[in-house]
Each structure stands twice: as structure tokens, then as C-alpha cells.
Scaffold this motif. Structure first.
Motif, short mmCIF file in Angstrom:
data_model
loop_
_atom_site.label_atom_id
_atom_site.label_comp_id
_atom_site.label_asym_id
_atom_site.label_seq_id
_atom_site.Cartn_x
_atom_site.Cartn_y
_atom_site.Cartn_z
N ASP A 157 47.34 26.71 52.70
CA ASP A 157 48.00 25.62 51.98
C ASP A 157 47.03 24.44 51.93
OD1 ASP A 157 49.60 23.71 50.86
OD2 ASP A 157 51.24 23.90 52.31
N GLU A 158 46.66 24.04 50.72
CA GLU A 158 45.68 22.97 50.53
C GLU A 158 46.34 21.65 50.14
OE1 GLU A 158 41.64 25.19 49.18
OE2 GLU A 158 43.17 25.01 47.62
N GLY A 159 47.67 21.58 50.24
CA GLY A 159 48.36 20.34 49.88
C GLY A 159 48.40 20.16 48.38
N GLY A 160 49.40 20.74 47.75
CA GLY A 160 49.50 20.70 46.29
C GLY A 160 49.02 21.98 45.64
N SER A 161 48.39 22.82 46.38
CA SER A 161 47.95 24.13 45.86
C SER A 161 47.81 25.10 47.04
CB SER A 161 46.63 24.01 45.11
OG SER A 161 45.58 23.66 45.98
N GLU A 162 47.73 26.37 46.70
CA GLU A 162 47.58 27.40 47.72
C GLU A 162 46.39 28.28 47.36
OE1 GLU A 162 50.60 29.91 50.50
OE2 GLU A 162 50.92 30.09 48.33
N LEU A 163 45.54 28.49 48.36
CA LEU A 163 44.38 29.35 48.19
C LEU A 163 44.67 30.71 48.82
CD1 LEU A 163 41.34 29.96 47.63
CD2 LEU A 163 40.85 28.90 49.86
N ILE A 164 44.51 31.76 48.03
CA ILE A 164 44.75 33.13 48.52
C ILE A 164 43.46 33.92 48.36
CG2 ILE A 164 46.19 35.19 48.37
CD1 ILE A 164 48.26 33.53 46.89
N GLY A 165 43.03 34.56 49.44
CA GLY A 165 41.80 35.36 49.40
C GLY A 165 42.07 36.80 49.80
N TRP A 166 41.39 37.72 49.16
CA TRP A 166 41.55 39.15 49.45
C TRP A 166 40.18 39.76 49.77
CZ3 TRP A 166 43.86 36.66 45.39
CH2 TRP A 166 45.27 36.69 45.34
N TYR A 167 40.19 40.68 50.72
CA TYR A 167 39.00 41.50 50.97
C TYR A 167 39.16 42.78 50.18
CZ TYR A 167 35.61 44.53 53.28
OH TYR A 167 34.58 45.39 53.52
N PHE A 168 38.07 43.24 49.53
CA PHE A 168 38.18 44.45 48.70
C PHE A 168 36.99 45.37 48.93
CE2 PHE A 168 35.28 41.94 46.20
CZ PHE A 168 34.52 42.84 45.47
N GLU A 169 37.25 46.64 48.78
CA GLU A 169 36.24 47.69 48.75
C GLU A 169 36.64 48.66 47.63
OE1 GLU A 169 35.78 49.65 52.47
OE2 GLU A 169 35.21 47.84 53.57
N GLN A 170 35.84 48.74 46.59
CA GLN A 170 36.20 49.58 45.45
C GLN A 170 34.95 50.25 44.88
OE1 GLN A 170 39.19 50.32 44.04
NE2 GLN A 170 40.31 49.12 45.57
N THR A 171 35.14 51.44 44.33
CA THR A 171 34.09 52.12 43.58
C THR A 171 34.35 51.88 42.10
OG1 THR A 171 33.77 53.83 45.25
CG2 THR A 171 33.01 54.33 43.04
N LEU A 172 33.43 51.25 41.44
CA LEU A 172 33.56 50.90 40.03
C LEU A 172 32.63 51.78 39.20
CD1 LEU A 172 33.58 47.04 40.49
CD2 LEU A 172 35.54 48.56 40.30
#
Length: 387
Positions: A124-139
Motif C-alpha cells: 500500500d503506497e497511500g493512494g495506490s497499491e503496488l502488486i508484484g509477481w514472480y514469474f517463470e515461463q517458456t515463451l
């Protein structure tokens, strides 16, 4: 000065000139031109979106950081890292993903079920929310190997928004990087293991979707001309490795073939000294043919399904040289076809003196042709991450 010396002097100068031309063409072939679609700052993103027929109702700042990548096949790249998004309170409430949900889609994921996308943090950044994801994918992506070993690869991660029934545009989170100019490298680990590759550039850009379908959502127009965010990192192949593996054997075989040509003679003292015979030269060509064939098969196995690549053209040149040397030796030794005076002239002088100019001329022509293919405009294809 004798005629033989003059001919060899001319041959030497021509060979040197062609070698210089070939080296310059190699430098040009190894050059990478910047993509004019790069988005270096927020102003360029705003200008791009303003020109769209349907201005997006939502804009979600999205960033990416690549921790590792590796090529698992000719068309597959395994990528891992972090992706994050900013959701403003009161603005993005309708599209903000809940816990366990993901706010984006990687449409090029070849094996999405076996890959990984999991929430790493939510702040929670106060007025907005930061969401982060870790990913591992074969493209998966169709790569162009025609310029190997001077090829550059633009590996890109293509993003779709998580919502299909809402007009959402993902925009780069420029503030998350120290610099995002045309010559800056960002969004990728400085200590990443590159293997036989070198980092060249990184950038964001947009490419319009061309799905030509509603995806079953009746109230939507066809999913075309929607901005798809791409994070691109450009890599170039380490030429030294490919040169050692493929070019040096070719050069050695060419020199051995030239040595075989130089033993062709009718002069009694040289015949005895060189132990020249037609069978010995043709036998040498036969051995060298299998050496080249095995190297060619090894090279082709690494680029299965790809058109003829630049390096492969030199193997075809070697096949022709092996055949030409064998035919030249037979006609010269058998004194057949007297009309072929250039074979019999001055103890096979012309084929000997023309050997290196001919080889380098063919290499220059092959290189110039591949350079013209590289500079010719190509249709943009919507694909995935590049190898």
C-alpha cells in the motif's frame, strides 16, 4: 619478371583487396540498427495512445525485471523475473486483481500450466497499491537465423491486460528504472549469465493486436488494433565462439585443398618431390568431403526448420570447390579436352592463381547478398520472446 611471377603478384593483390572488402562487410553485417518504435519516456507513450482510434479507458503502469533467460530450443526461450503493476485507489478499483489473481497475461507462454506466476508482494503506497509477481515461463517465437553468426535477437515479453471486456492499456513504469533512453540498458540483471550472447539494447514499445476475433465477448469489437505492450531486450551472438567452432575448420580445409591444388604438376622433378598423382588428390578431396559433411550436419541440426543460413552457404561453396579441384586434376593429368587451355597453361597456373581470389569473391558475394536481405524491409510478425 616472368609471367608466373606477374600472375601470382596479381593474385596476391586481388586476394588482399577481397579480404579487406569481406572484413568490412562482416562489420556491417554485425551492426544492429535501433528500432524506431522505441518508447523512451512517458511523453512518447501519451503521444502514441492519443493517436489510437479508441483511447483506453484505463492505463496501468507495468514494469518488468529479467533475472534469467536461456534458449531451450530453436524457437523457445525460458525467462524468469518480476513483473509489477500500480493500481490507483478510486481509478483502478474495477480492474485491480484480488489476492491470488494476476493483472496481466503472457500470451506467448508455450507451457503456461507448467510455468509459474505467483504474487511476490503487495504494498500500500497511500493512494495506490503496488502488486508484484514472480514469474517463470517458456515463451515461443520464430527467430531469424539467416545471418548466423552475425545475428541479433530481439527477445520480447508481450503483455495483454488481465481484463478483456474493459479497454485497458498497459503503460511502461519508467520511474522504476534509472534511465530508459534509446541507448540505455534497463530491466535486466547486470549479472545475468549470457552464455554465447552479449547484451545490445533494451526498450519498451507497442504493437497493435491483430486477433480478428471478439474472443466470444459479444459487446466487444474485434480484438484488433489494440495496443500490446512489449518489453524487448536485444542480444547479439558472440562471433568469436561461432568463428572458432565453424569458420576455423572451414579455413583449414580450404588451405588443405589449396595445398592439394599446388601439387598438381607435370614437371618431373616436382612430380617426384610432391608424390603427385590424380588418385592422391581425388583421395584427399574425398576425405575432406566427409569432414565438411559432418561439420555441415552438426551445424544444420542446431537450426532445424530454418532456411539456409549465412554460415551454411560456405559449406555449399566448399562442396563446389572439392568437385572443381577433382575435375581440374583429372582433366590436367589425363591431358583431356585440349580446348580447356586455361587448365593446361603453364602447368595449371591459372587454376592455382585463381583459387583464393575465387574463394574470397564467392564469400564477398554471399555476404553482400545476406547484407541486402538484412537491410530489406520485413513485415512485422506478432510473435513471442526471441532466441
Amino acid at each position: 619478371m616472368s609471367i608466373e611471377k606477374k600472375v601470382w603478384l596479381i593474385s596476391g593483390f586481388v586476394t588482399l583487396g577481397l579480404a579487406v572488402v569481406l572484413f568490412k562487410l562482416w562489420i556491417e553485417l554485425n551492426h544492429f540498427d535501433e528500432d524506431p518504435t522505441q518508447l523512451p519516456d512517458q511523453a512518447s507513450v501519451d503521444a502514441y495512445l492519443q493517436d489510437l482510434p479508441n483511447f483506453p479507458g484505463y492505463q496501468v503502469k507495468t514494469g518488468i525485471f529479467i533475472k534469467s533467460f536461456s534458449f531451450t530450443g530453436a524457437s523457445d526461450v525460458h525467462v524468469s523475473g518480476y513483473i509489477w503493476q500500480h493500481y490507483e485507489d478510486g481509478v483502478h478499483d474495477a480492474i485491480k486483481p484480488a489476492e491470488g489473481e494476476v493483472g496481466f497475461i503472457l500470451p506467448e507462454a508455450a507451457e503456461a500450466a507448467s510455468g509459474l506466476i505467483e504474487e511476490a508482494y503487495r504494498i500500500d503506497e497511500g493512494g495506490s497499491e503496488l502488486i508484484g509477481w514472480y514469474f517463470e515461463q517458456t515463451l515461443r517465437q520464430a527467430f531469424d537465423y539467416t545471418s548466423y553468426p552475425f545475428d541479433h535477437k530481439t527477445v520480447w515479453v508481450r503483455f495483454w491486460p488481465g481484463e478483456f471486456d474493459v479497454n485497458v492499456a498497459l503503460i511502461p513504469d519508467f520511474s522504476a528504472y534509472p534511465a530508459t533512453g534509446p541507448n540505455d540498458i534497463f530491466g535486466i540483471d547486470n549479472r545475468i549469465v549470457m552464455g554465447t550472447w552479449e547484451r545490445e539494447n533494451t526498450y519498451f514499445d507497442y504493437r497493435l493486436s491483430d486477433l480478428d476475433t471478439t474472443l466470444g465477448i459479444g459487446k466487444n469489437e474485434y480484438q484488433t488494433n489494440l495496443p500490446e505492450l512489449h518489453y524487448n531486450f536485444v542480444i547479439k551472438r558472440n562471433f568469436a565462439n561461432a568463428f572458432i567452432v565453424h569458420m576455423i575448420p572451414l579455413i583449414v580445409v580450404t588451405m588443405l585443398l589449396f595445398g592439394a591444388v599446388m601439387t598438381v604438376t607435370r614437371r618431373p622433378n616436382l612430380v617426384e618431390r610432391h608424390d603427385f598423382s590424380t588418385s592422391s588428390v581425388i583421395g584427399t578431396c574425398s576425405v575432406l568431403f566427409f569432414v565438411i559433411l559432418l561439420a555441415h550436419v552438426q551445424l544444420r541440426e542446431g537450426f532445424a526448420g530454418s532456411p539456409v543460413i549465412y554460415m551454411e552457404s560456405f559449406f555449399f561453396l566448399m562442396y563446389f570447390l572439392l568437385l572443381a579441384v577433382s575435375v581440374n586434376t583429372y582433366f590436367f593429368a589425363a591431358e583431356a579436352v585440349p580446348s580447356l587451355w586455361f587448365i593446361h597453361y603453364k602447368d595449371n597456373l591459372i587454376p592455382k592463381a585463381c583459387f583464393w581470389p575465387f574463394v574470397l569473391s564467392c564469400m564477398v558475394i554471399i555476404t553482400a547478398y545476406n547484407l541486402s536481405l538484412k537491410d530489406s524491409p520485413k513485415d512485422e510478425v506478432g510473435i513471442q520472446v526471441q532466441n
